[in-house]
Design a protein around this motif. Structure first.
Motif, short mmCIF file in Angstrom:
data_model
loop_
_atom_site.label_atom_id
_atom_site.label_comp_id
_atom_site.label_asym_id
_atom_site.label_seq_id
_atom_site.Cartn_x
_atom_site.Cartn_y
_atom_site.Cartn_z
N ASN A 59 0.83 -1.21 0.00
CA ASN A 59 0.00 0.00 0.00
C ASN A 59 0.86 1.26 0.00
OD1 ASN A 59 0.16 -1.41 2.74
ND2 ASN A 59 -0.16 0.73 3.36
N VAL A 60 0.26 2.35 -0.46
CA VAL A 60 0.97 3.62 -0.56
C VAL A 60 0.94 4.37 0.77
CG1 VAL A 60 0.55 3.91 -3.02
CG2 VAL A 60 -1.11 4.81 -1.39
N ASP A 61 1.97 5.16 1.02
CA ASP A 61 1.92 6.19 2.05
C ASP A 61 1.40 7.46 1.40
OD1 ASP A 61 4.30 7.77 0.94
OD2 ASP A 61 5.21 5.81 1.31
N ASP A 62 1.14 8.48 2.20
CA ASP A 62 0.53 9.69 1.65
C ASP A 62 1.43 10.38 0.63
OD1 ASP A 62 -1.80 9.36 3.05
OD2 ASP A 62 -1.35 10.84 4.60
N TYR A 63 2.76 10.36 0.85
CA TYR A 63 3.64 11.01 -0.12
C TYR A 63 3.61 10.27 -1.44
CZ TYR A 63 7.52 12.65 -2.78
OH TYR A 63 8.29 13.16 -3.82
N THR A 64 3.67 8.94 -1.41
CA THR A 64 3.62 8.17 -2.65
C THR A 64 2.31 8.41 -3.38
OG1 THR A 64 5.08 6.45 -1.75
CG2 THR A 64 3.72 5.85 -3.64
N LEU A 65 1.22 8.51 -2.62
CA LEU A 65 -0.08 8.78 -3.22
C LEU A 65 -0.06 10.13 -3.94
CD1 LEU A 65 -3.02 7.86 -3.62
CD2 LEU A 65 -3.56 8.98 -1.44
N TYR A 66 0.45 11.15 -3.27
CA TYR A 66 0.50 12.49 -3.85
C TYR A 66 1.43 12.53 -5.06
CZ TYR A 66 2.18 17.29 -4.36
OH TYR A 66 2.56 18.51 -4.87
N ALA A 67 2.66 12.03 -4.89
CA ALA A 67 3.63 12.08 -5.98
C ALA A 67 3.19 11.20 -7.15
CB ALA A 67 5.01 11.64 -5.48
N GLY A 68 2.57 10.06 -6.83
CA GLY A 68 2.07 9.18 -7.87
C GLY A 68 0.95 9.84 -8.67
N MET A 69 0.07 10.55 -7.98
CA MET A 69 -0.99 11.27 -8.68
C MET A 69 -0.42 12.32 -9.62
SD MET A 69 -4.05 11.97 -5.96
CE MET A 69 -5.01 10.66 -5.19
N LYS A 70 0.61 13.04 -9.19
CA LYS A 70 1.23 14.05 -10.05
C LYS A 70 1.76 13.41 -11.33
CE LYS A 70 3.73 17.45 -8.71
NZ LYS A 70 4.81 18.29 -8.13
N LYS A 71 2.45 12.29 -11.17
CA LYS A 71 3.05 11.61 -12.33
C LYS A 71 1.97 11.04 -13.24
CE LYS A 71 6.54 10.13 -14.71
NZ LYS A 71 7.44 11.10 -15.40
N ILE A 72 0.96 10.41 -12.67
CA ILE A 72 -0.10 9.79 -13.46
C ILE A 72 -0.90 10.87 -14.19
CG2 ILE A 72 -2.26 8.47 -13.26
CD1 ILE A 72 -0.77 6.88 -11.00
N ALA A 73 -1.08 12.02 -13.55
CA ALA A 73 -1.75 13.14 -14.22
C ALA A 73 -0.95 13.59 -15.44
CB ALA A 73 -1.94 14.31 -13.25
N GLU A 74 0.38 13.67 -15.31
CA GLU A 74 1.23 14.03 -16.44
C GLU A 74 1.09 13.03 -17.59
OE1 GLU A 74 5.17 14.19 -14.92
OE2 GLU A 74 4.78 15.90 -13.58
N LEU A 75 0.90 11.76 -17.24
CA LEU A 75 0.79 10.71 -18.24
C LEU A 75 -0.60 10.64 -18.85
CD1 LEU A 75 2.76 7.92 -16.34
CD2 LEU A 75 3.56 9.20 -18.35
N GLY A 76 -1.57 11.36 -18.25
CA GLY A 76 -2.92 11.38 -18.78
C GLY A 76 -3.74 10.16 -18.45
N HIS A 77 -3.37 9.46 -17.39
CA HIS A 77 -4.05 8.22 -17.03
C HIS A 77 -4.97 8.41 -15.82
CE1 HIS A 77 -2.46 5.20 -19.73
NE2 HIS A 77 -1.24 5.66 -19.56
N ILE A 78 -5.64 7.32 -15.46
CA ILE A 78 -6.52 7.26 -14.30
C ILE A 78 -5.83 6.48 -13.19
CG2 ILE A 78 -8.69 6.26 -13.43
CD1 ILE A 78 -9.86 6.69 -16.23
N LEU A 79 -6.00 6.94 -11.95
CA LEU A 79 -5.56 6.18 -10.80
C LEU A 79 -6.80 5.61 -10.10
CD1 LEU A 79 -3.40 5.20 -8.78
CD2 LEU A 79 -3.70 7.37 -7.55
N SER A 80 -6.87 4.29 -10.00
CA SER A 80 -7.94 3.62 -9.27
C SER A 80 -7.48 3.36 -7.84
CB SER A 80 -8.32 2.30 -9.95
OG SER A 80 -8.95 2.54 -11.19
N ILE A 81 -8.37 3.60 -6.89
CA ILE A 81 -7.96 3.65 -5.48
C ILE A 81 -8.84 2.76 -4.62
CG2 ILE A 81 -7.64 5.15 -3.48
CD1 ILE A 81 -7.28 7.49 -5.40
N HIS A 82 -8.18 1.90 -3.83
CA HIS A 82 -8.84 1.21 -2.74
C HIS A 82 -8.74 2.14 -1.53
CE1 HIS A 82 -9.41 -2.63 -0.14
NE2 HIS A 82 -9.52 -1.58 0.64
N ALA A 83 -9.89 2.72 -1.15
CA ALA A 83 -9.88 3.79 -0.15
C ALA A 83 -10.39 3.30 1.20
CB ALA A 83 -10.73 4.96 -0.65
#
Length: 461
Positions: free
Chosen positions: A163-187
């Motif tokens: 599972n992700v920590d909050d920093y990985t979640l934030y940084a991962g979202m930034k990168k995935i946004a740049e790539l134009g993709h969707i992030l699916s989340i188990h919340a």
């Protein structure tokens, strides 16, 4: 013109209406839709009195090959999917070993899948601590989307998902946004659910009801709100998987109304089984988030009827029977995952009959919405030039779920013994029949892998 196949006289479910039509198919595509088609064909199927629908696109499936093929492999898993009315699925980056978190592990997964799928398929990539610099290569290799866990997951095996920590979640979202993709989340809030579980265990409270208490609705809602806020900051497109509570649905819909690009799914078990039934059914019905009370379930039904749930998925998460047992009767120790994809369509359609949901809305949730949200080409509706991914549903048949009739590698399911009052009778993938109620699985695996090109053009390989 001579067609390969004509499906005659069925009640065809289009986007906004149901019309009795014939459907002609050639070279895997829907070629003609008319009131009556009298052309010659290699095969003619009588669909009178049955619904003719686009096949389900299940965007939440865990096939455990490679590494845990003894849990569920591509052959057994896709037989079950086909028998349940699914014609295309997206495979999650867990629970195979190694987890699908970079180019190398994606290639291992893709190689293992070759020649073993009875339906078409695509792959997720994973977002985990330590793979931020590997996300682009997954995109370049054609993953449909990315998946992360905010809840605790994984095992002692270093190749397992984590599972992700909050920093990985934030940084991962930034990168995935740049790539134009969707992030699916188990919340779910990992720290709170873990500590609640530990506290109950110290008191000797390890029954099914205690497991449910350890993962209350607010832990889902809090995680959803946190992810939405980070998504807003990063402008990342989000999708929330297996949402189990009406309150979480409302938070997501509110964010969407304020301009966020976000969608959500739920699963049949949250609508058909309550937490009060969990003790009687046992570990076969353990999942995360857990089953909810009848009161919460009714609220979730209302959100579905209101059109606030975008899609239905199975979250098919199989395991061997021994992992569904505990020598100390500790419900926390057993594997949390429901084996259920073979009863997706008929189970939920029978249920929505009782709630007066239009069949066109139902088909949008299982077919067109997943295809559009995840950019899966040529699928998701019955229309000329689309892939002939079609299922027949007979609402005049009923049956009792029998373990021996299940195609899973391990024949356990929370639905065994349940009577379902409609039935998938045939499944076609690109015009080829892959499942017939009388004959079972038909032919050899013919599924093709779908790759998503970065410029948002998808292709079938």
């Amino acid at each position: 013109m001579k067609y390969d196949l004509i499906i005659k006289g069925g009640k065809v479910v289009f986007r906004n209406e149901v019309i009795k039509n014939d459907i002609a198919i050639k070279n895997g595509k829907i070629t003609a839709i008319e009131e009556t088609i009298n052309n010659e064909a290699d095969q003619i199927i009588d669909a009178a009195e049955q619904f003719v629908m686009p096949g389900m696109i299940d965007t939440h499936v865990h096939i455990c090959e490679p590494g845990r093929t003894e849990w569920e492999g591509f052959i057994t898993g896709t037989k079950a999917l086909a028998a349940g009315g699914t014609t295309c699925y997206v495979d999650m980056p867990l629970n195979a070993l190694p987890a699908t978190i970079d180019k190398e592990t994606l290639h291992l997964k893709a190689e293992a899948a070759k020649g073993k799928n009875y339906i078409d398929y695509a792959f997720y990539g994973g977002l985990v601590p330590g793979n931020l610099d590997r996300l682009k290569e997954l995109s370049d290799e054609g993953v449909v989307a990315y998946k992360c866990f905010m809840a605790t997951c994984g095992s002692d095996n270093p190749n397992d998902f984590s599972n992700v920590d909050d920093y990985t979640l934030y940084a991962g979202m930034k990168k995935i946004a740049e790539l134009g993709h969707i992030l699916s989340i188990h919340a779910e809030n990992a720290l709170i659910t873990d500590r609640l579980g530990e506290g109950l265990a110290r008191k000797g409270r390890t029954a099914a009801a205690d497991y449910v208490l350890s993962r209350p609705v607010f832990t889902e809602v809090e995680a959803v709100k946190r992810a939405l806020y980070l998504g807003k900051e990063t402008k990342c497109r989000l999708h929330f998987v297996h949402i189990s509570s009406a309150e979480a649905v409302e938070e997501i819909i509110k964010a969407r109304s304020e301009g966020q690009d976000v969608s959500l799914e739920s699963c049949p078990h949250y609508f058909t089984i309550t937490s009060a039934q969990l003790e009687a059914i046992g570990p076969a019905a353990k999942c995360s988030p857990p089953l909810r009370s009848k009161e919460e379930q009714d609220k979730l039904w209302q959100k579905l009827i209101e059109g606030k749930i975008d899609m239905l998925t199975s979250d098919h998460s199989p395991c061997p029977p021994e992992l569904k047992k505990s020598s100390s009767n500790n419900f926390f120790e057993v594997w949390g995952g429901i084996t259920g994809c073979q009863n997706n369509v008929d189970l939920m359609y029978e249920a929505v009959l009782k709630r007066n949901l239009p069949i066109t809305d139902f088909v949008r949730m299982i077919s067109s919405n997943p295809a559009e949200r995840f950019n899966i080409p040529n699928k998701g509706e019955i229309a000329v030039s689309k892939d002939a991914d079609i299922i027949l549903l007979d609402v005049n048949q009923s049956y009792v779920v029998n373990g021996e009739d299940l195609f899973y590698r391990h024949k356990h399911s929370p639905y065994i013994g349940r009577q379902i009052n409609c039935r998938v009778t045939k499944t076609f993938v690109r015009g080829n029949i892959v499942y017939d109620l009388d004959k079972g699985i038909v032919g050899s695996p013919l599924g093709k892998v779908i790759r998503i090109i970065r410029e948002e053009e998808a292709v079938n390989v």
